[in-house]
Design a protein around this motif. Structure first.
Motif, PDB file in Angstrom:
ATOM      1  N   ASN A 199      20.168   2.376   5.476  1.00  0.00           N
ATOM      2  CA  ASN A 199      20.355   1.000   5.018  1.00  0.00           C
ATOM      3  C   ASN A 199      20.151   0.041   6.185  1.00  0.00           C
ATOM      4  O   ASN A 199      20.728   0.234   7.251  1.00  0.00           O
ATOM      5  CB  ASN A 199      21.776   0.806   4.466  1.00  0.00           C
ATOM      6  CG  ASN A 199      21.936   1.438   3.110  1.00  0.00           C
ATOM      7  OD1 ASN A 199      20.987   1.499   2.340  1.00  0.00           O
ATOM      8  ND2 ASN A 199      23.121   1.938   2.822  1.00  0.00           N
ATOM      9  N   PRO A 225      10.102  -2.298  11.667  1.00  0.00           N
ATOM     10  CA  PRO A 225       9.771  -3.570  12.335  1.00  0.00           C
ATOM     11  C   PRO A 225      10.993  -4.236  12.966  1.00  0.00           C
ATOM     12  O   PRO A 225      10.883  -4.844  14.035  1.00  0.00           O
ATOM     13  CB  PRO A 225       9.163  -4.422  11.214  1.00  0.00           C
ATOM     14  CG  PRO A 225       9.419  -3.697   9.937  1.00  0.00           C
ATOM     15  CD  PRO A 225       9.643  -2.258  10.270  1.00  0.00           C
ATOM     16  N   THR A 226      12.151  -4.113  12.312  1.00  0.00           N
ATOM     17  CA  THR A 226      13.359  -4.717  12.906  1.00  0.00           C
ATOM     18  C   THR A 226      13.691  -4.046  14.232  1.00  0.00           C
ATOM     19  O   THR A 226      13.927  -4.716  15.246  1.00  0.00           O
ATOM     20  CB  THR A 226      14.549  -4.574  11.941  1.00  0.00           C
ATOM     21  OG1 THR A 226      14.223  -5.183  10.701  1.00  0.00           O
ATOM     22  CG2 THR A 226      15.791  -5.235  12.523  1.00  0.00           C
ATOM     23  N   MET A 250      20.084  -7.427   4.015  1.00  0.00           N
ATOM     24  CA  MET A 250      19.501  -7.796   5.295  1.00  0.00           C
ATOM     25  C   MET A 250      19.177  -9.277   5.370  1.00  0.00           C
ATOM     26  O   MET A 250      19.366  -9.905   6.403  1.00  0.00           O
ATOM     27  CB  MET A 250      18.227  -6.973   5.502  1.00  0.00           C
ATOM     28  CG  MET A 250      17.767  -6.932   6.928  1.00  0.00           C
ATOM     29  SD  MET A 250      19.038  -6.180   7.978  1.00  0.00           S
ATOM     30  CE  MET A 250      18.203  -6.276   9.542  1.00  0.00           C
ATOM     31  N   SER A 251      18.681  -9.840   4.263  1.00  0.00           N
ATOM     32  CA  SER A 251      18.312 -11.254   4.321  1.00  0.00           C
ATOM     33  C   SER A 251      19.542 -12.116   4.575  1.00  0.00           C
ATOM     34  O   SER A 251      19.457 -13.181   5.169  1.00  0.00           O
ATOM     35  CB  SER A 251      17.621 -11.692   3.033  1.00  0.00           C
ATOM     36  OG  SER A 251      18.531 -11.649   1.955  1.00  0.00           O
ATOM     37  N   ILE A 311       9.947   1.223  -1.704  1.00  0.00           N
ATOM     38  CA  ILE A 311      10.405   0.011  -1.024  1.00  0.00           C
ATOM     39  C   ILE A 311       9.636  -0.126   0.285  1.00  0.00           C
ATOM     40  O   ILE A 311       9.077   0.841   0.798  1.00  0.00           O
ATOM     41  CB  ILE A 311      11.924   0.012  -0.735  1.00  0.00           C
ATOM     42  CG1 ILE A 311      12.286   1.158   0.219  1.00  0.00           C
ATOM     43  CG2 ILE A 311      12.723   0.119  -2.009  1.00  0.00           C
ATOM     44  CD1 ILE A 311      13.677   1.023   0.794  1.00  0.00           C
ATOM     45  N   ARG A 312       9.636  -1.331   0.806  1.00  0.00           N
ATOM     46  CA  ARG A 312       8.958  -1.550   2.088  1.00  0.00           C
ATOM     47  C   ARG A 312       9.899  -1.184   3.232  1.00  0.00           C
ATOM     48  O   ARG A 312      11.103  -1.353   3.148  1.00  0.00           O
ATOM     49  CB  ARG A 312       8.527  -3.007   2.218  1.00  0.00           C
ATOM     50  CG  ARG A 312       7.552  -3.407   1.122  1.00  0.00           C
ATOM     51  CD  ARG A 312       6.884  -4.721   1.403  1.00  0.00           C
ATOM     52  NE  ARG A 312       6.193  -5.185   0.225  1.00  0.00           N
ATOM     53  CZ  ARG A 312       4.992  -4.744  -0.166  1.00  0.00           C
ATOM     54  NH1 ARG A 312       4.358  -3.819   0.546  1.00  0.00           N
ATOM     55  NH2 ARG A 312       4.421  -5.211  -1.258  1.00  0.00           N
ATOM     56  N   ASP A 313       9.300  -0.714   4.297  1.00  0.00           N
ATOM     57  CA  ASP A 313      10.070  -0.301   5.471  1.00  0.00           C
ATOM     58  C   ASP A 313      10.454  -1.535   6.282  1.00  0.00           C
ATOM     59  O   ASP A 313       9.604  -2.183   6.877  1.00  0.00           O
ATOM     60  CB  ASP A 313       9.217   0.653   6.308  1.00  0.00           C
ATOM     61  CG  ASP A 313      10.002   1.272   7.450  1.00  0.00           C
ATOM     62  OD1 ASP A 313      11.218   1.001   7.567  1.00  0.00           O
ATOM     63  OD2 ASP A 313       9.401   2.039   8.215  1.00  0.00           O
ATOM     64  N   THR A 314      11.737  -1.878   6.280  1.00  0.00           N
ATOM     65  CA  THR A 314      12.186  -3.000   7.111  1.00  0.00           C
ATOM     66  C   THR A 314      12.801  -2.512   8.418  1.00  0.00           C
ATOM     67  O   THR A 314      12.822  -3.246   9.402  1.00  0.00           O
ATOM     68  CB  THR A 314      13.237  -3.864   6.394  1.00  0.00           C
ATOM     69  OG1 THR A 314      14.399  -3.082   6.156  1.00  0.00           O
ATOM     70  CG2 THR A 314      12.709  -4.404   5.103  1.00  0.00           C
TER      71      THR A 314
END
Lengths: 415, 415
Positions: free
Chosen positions: A300, A203-204, A374-375, A197-200
């Motif tokens: 998460n 950046p957040t 998250m979205s 998965i991409r690391d969110t």
């Protein structure tokens, strides 16, 4: 399980503001003054006119009718070379020094100038001091300009610049390292393999830190290997003021962060189960020679965000020396009933809040709980704090942490 | 004299958002997305476990009692190489892909592992889908991630990073030039000669612009000479998206800015007297080949600040493409009566506002009016809008623009 307030006390209990340092006024925006700053110059430094008009002697207008001889003009920035004789007036511009002899200024709109005779007629009695700003009227020498602990916003920086300060002693801006942990994480934009998965989170968090006035340090993502995580924490602890990591704090076989934090943090460090949903697993300790606070947040993304708001942001505000370490929170009115189950935990729910005509903050909608969505939470401007219960009825109030005050505005402006 | 709303309409009437441009996610923080952004990847990309536990077949636990053979383990980031046979279970960590055959995950806390026999005992019936995050549960391909006009805050940037975006098309961050005018102004820290004052407007505005997410351009202070001011405006209009100048808009002999703005701005430009106190003189026009908005603000620092809030900041938010161009404003309760004289003008007063236990914003104190008392307004967190009247009684409400939401918090936290 410990409750949120206890976990928060544990984090905040021994934190102090970072050392202060000299910085330019530009760099200091948003930082906190470490010392009281006293005025060393009076502002204004000299009596001057607050209006465009004529400087004159009040006594000459006592009868309510006067025709005075115009004796030159003074611009702002001029030295006050002229002396105003009785029955004379000097044309004066806003900010120009009040010339000797004069004791008031009649605004230009209340005068009639006769350029043929070189006179000005005034049909009213002008009191002493009218339209004059006296020396020290804004700031007196020795007066407090900025208190210790005051935030250096644009206005205070303007006041300091107005005293000729080029630098200010302020609490250092926290440098905060962000580490993601997880073998599944991909940081680049390339194609994902199955299981990746991409690391969110990183950046957040880097964005949240900039929003909070901190200097973020991007440490990158590290794999779920104890020694790698440990050496990363040890190295970065020497270069920053706080560490935030995500992942590795739950009960999985490779959840090494909690072990690293409790090992490096010694007896004062703790890996906790907090009675909050989301955000249950949480580790905190102070590590390295400078005892840098290290936060182990869950992996998460929504849990990370909630834990950041509950525990990390107040701590970072404290490091930055802020008096107000909490975001604005209000008792908000529920426009719809809110279901929740009684499970002994505080539930934290993203929501959209608006100020209504009754002057109260109303909760107009609530984001469906689900710690990885998250979205769905993008666009929420409030976090509702729901203590343990079986639900809350419509019209009752709940405590809401306001994430974006501007978004509370009653309606968007039409473009 | 024109009223504030008319002056504001005049400023805002033909302003459009700046052109959009591609920028990195880091640079885009606080900017506005120019286009709708759709998901091109499902998140998660594969069914995975939301808990540490055992992946298994729900049917095997139908009786509420099961002892299953442990067939290996899956970490987050692993490819799902295993197939789960009936009566088998695979140890699985949060984020690891759900292996084929399995349809649910039992959390580790609800299992008893027997390492001697290589089995795990489960004393409940685990429903299909429990602790499974299905592919696309957070984000489906084609779903809107960010709407056109949405502000790119840390959360939205995290969502975009989670889709592998490295750049985003956003409305350009306004580059705003700040010019001070006045022969009396000194920008350096050296000693002042009589008649000189230090420039506070420029450092204040440069800070306010950074607080508003704009890129400030410091043009410096220019002398009160028409040609110098004109050529400065002409030159800088080619390099920025908006110009703010202070001073030179009133009725003094050397108030050249209003002339420059109306000359360069042509028939659409206006030098105004606005029915507001402070902030009466104001000039606005659009100049240069790119018709850059140019704001001529009064020179008194508090007047400058009020004019900035009333006219400039909403315009800059509009240039930046924001939907909500206004600060949060609320109907606040007056804790003390407020005197004012009826003079046909809107009075704008700095004040300290706090949220009280009744959930309402209360005005606890008001800064003594006086348009040049900049040090006095430091610390104020609200601007009260007082329409023409003879005063307002205690307990009545007034419209308050909130300058710092965090400062509304009911009480400062103890350190």
């Amino acid at each position: 399980m410990i409750d949120v307030e206890e976990a928060k006390r544990f984090v905040l209990s021994e934190l102090l503001a970072l050392p202060s340092t000299g910085m330019t006024l530009v760099d200091a925006l948003g930082c906190v003054a470490s010392d009281e700053i006293l005025a060393h110059e009076a502002v204004p430094g000299f009596a001057n006119s607050s209006m465009d008009g004529f400087a004159l002697r009040s006594a000459d207008t006592a009868t309510g009718q006067a025709t005075l001889i115009v004796a030159g003009a003074l611009l702002a920035g001029d030295a006050p070379s002229r002396y105003v004789e009785p029955r004379h007036a000097v044309r004066i511009m806003t900010g120009a020094p009040l010339p000797e002899g004069a004791d008031c200024v009649c605004m230009i709109e209340q005068t009639v100038v006769d350029s043929d005779t070189g006179t000005v007629a005034i049909s009213r009695s002008v009191p002493v001091g009218e339209n004059v700003r006296y020396a020290g009227e804004d700031v007196k020498v020795g007066q407090t300009l900025v208190g210790a602990g005051d935030e250096l916003d644009a206005i205070r920086l303007g006041v300091l610049a107005g005293q000729g300060f080029a630098t200010v002693s302020a609490v250092s801006r926290p440098r905060v390292a962000v580490i993601s942990t997880g073998n599944e994480l991909v940081s680049s934009g390339g194609a994902l393999r199955y299981g990746e998965i991409r690391d969110t989170n990183r950046p957040t968090l880097l964005g949240l830190l900039r929003e909070a006035g901190c200097t973020p340090i991007d440490v990158g993502a590290v794999r779920d290997e104890y020694d790698v995580i440990r050496s990363t924490f040890e190295r970065i602890a020497e270069e920053c003021d706080a560490i935030i990591s995500t992942g590795g704090v739950s009960v999985g076989d490779v959840d090494h962060v909690k072990g690293v934090i409790t090992e490096l943090g010694g007896t004062d460090a703790r890996s906790m189960q907090v009675a909050v949903r989301p955000g249950k697993p949480f580790a905190f300790g102070r590590i390295g020679s400078r005892r840098v606070p290290a936060f182990g947040l869950p992996g998460n993304p929504v849990s990370t965000r909630v834990s950041y708001e509950l525990f990390v942001r107040p701590a970072l505000r404290m490091l930055g020396g802020h008096r107000a370490i909490e975001r604005l929170s209000v008792d908000a009115v529920l426009d719809e009933a809110l279901k929740r189950s009684s499970d002994g935990k505080l539930h934290v729910v993203h929501a959209c809040a608006r100020i209504h005509d009754d002057g109260r903050v109303h909760i107009e909608s609530v984001v469906r709980p689900g710690s990885h969505l998250m979205s769905a939470v993008a666009g929420a401007n409030a976090l509702l704090m729901l203590p343990n219960s079986d639900g809350i009825a419509r019209g009752e109030t709940v405590r809401a942490i306001i994430l974006s005050a501007e978004a509370l505005a009653r309606r968007d402006e039409a473009r």
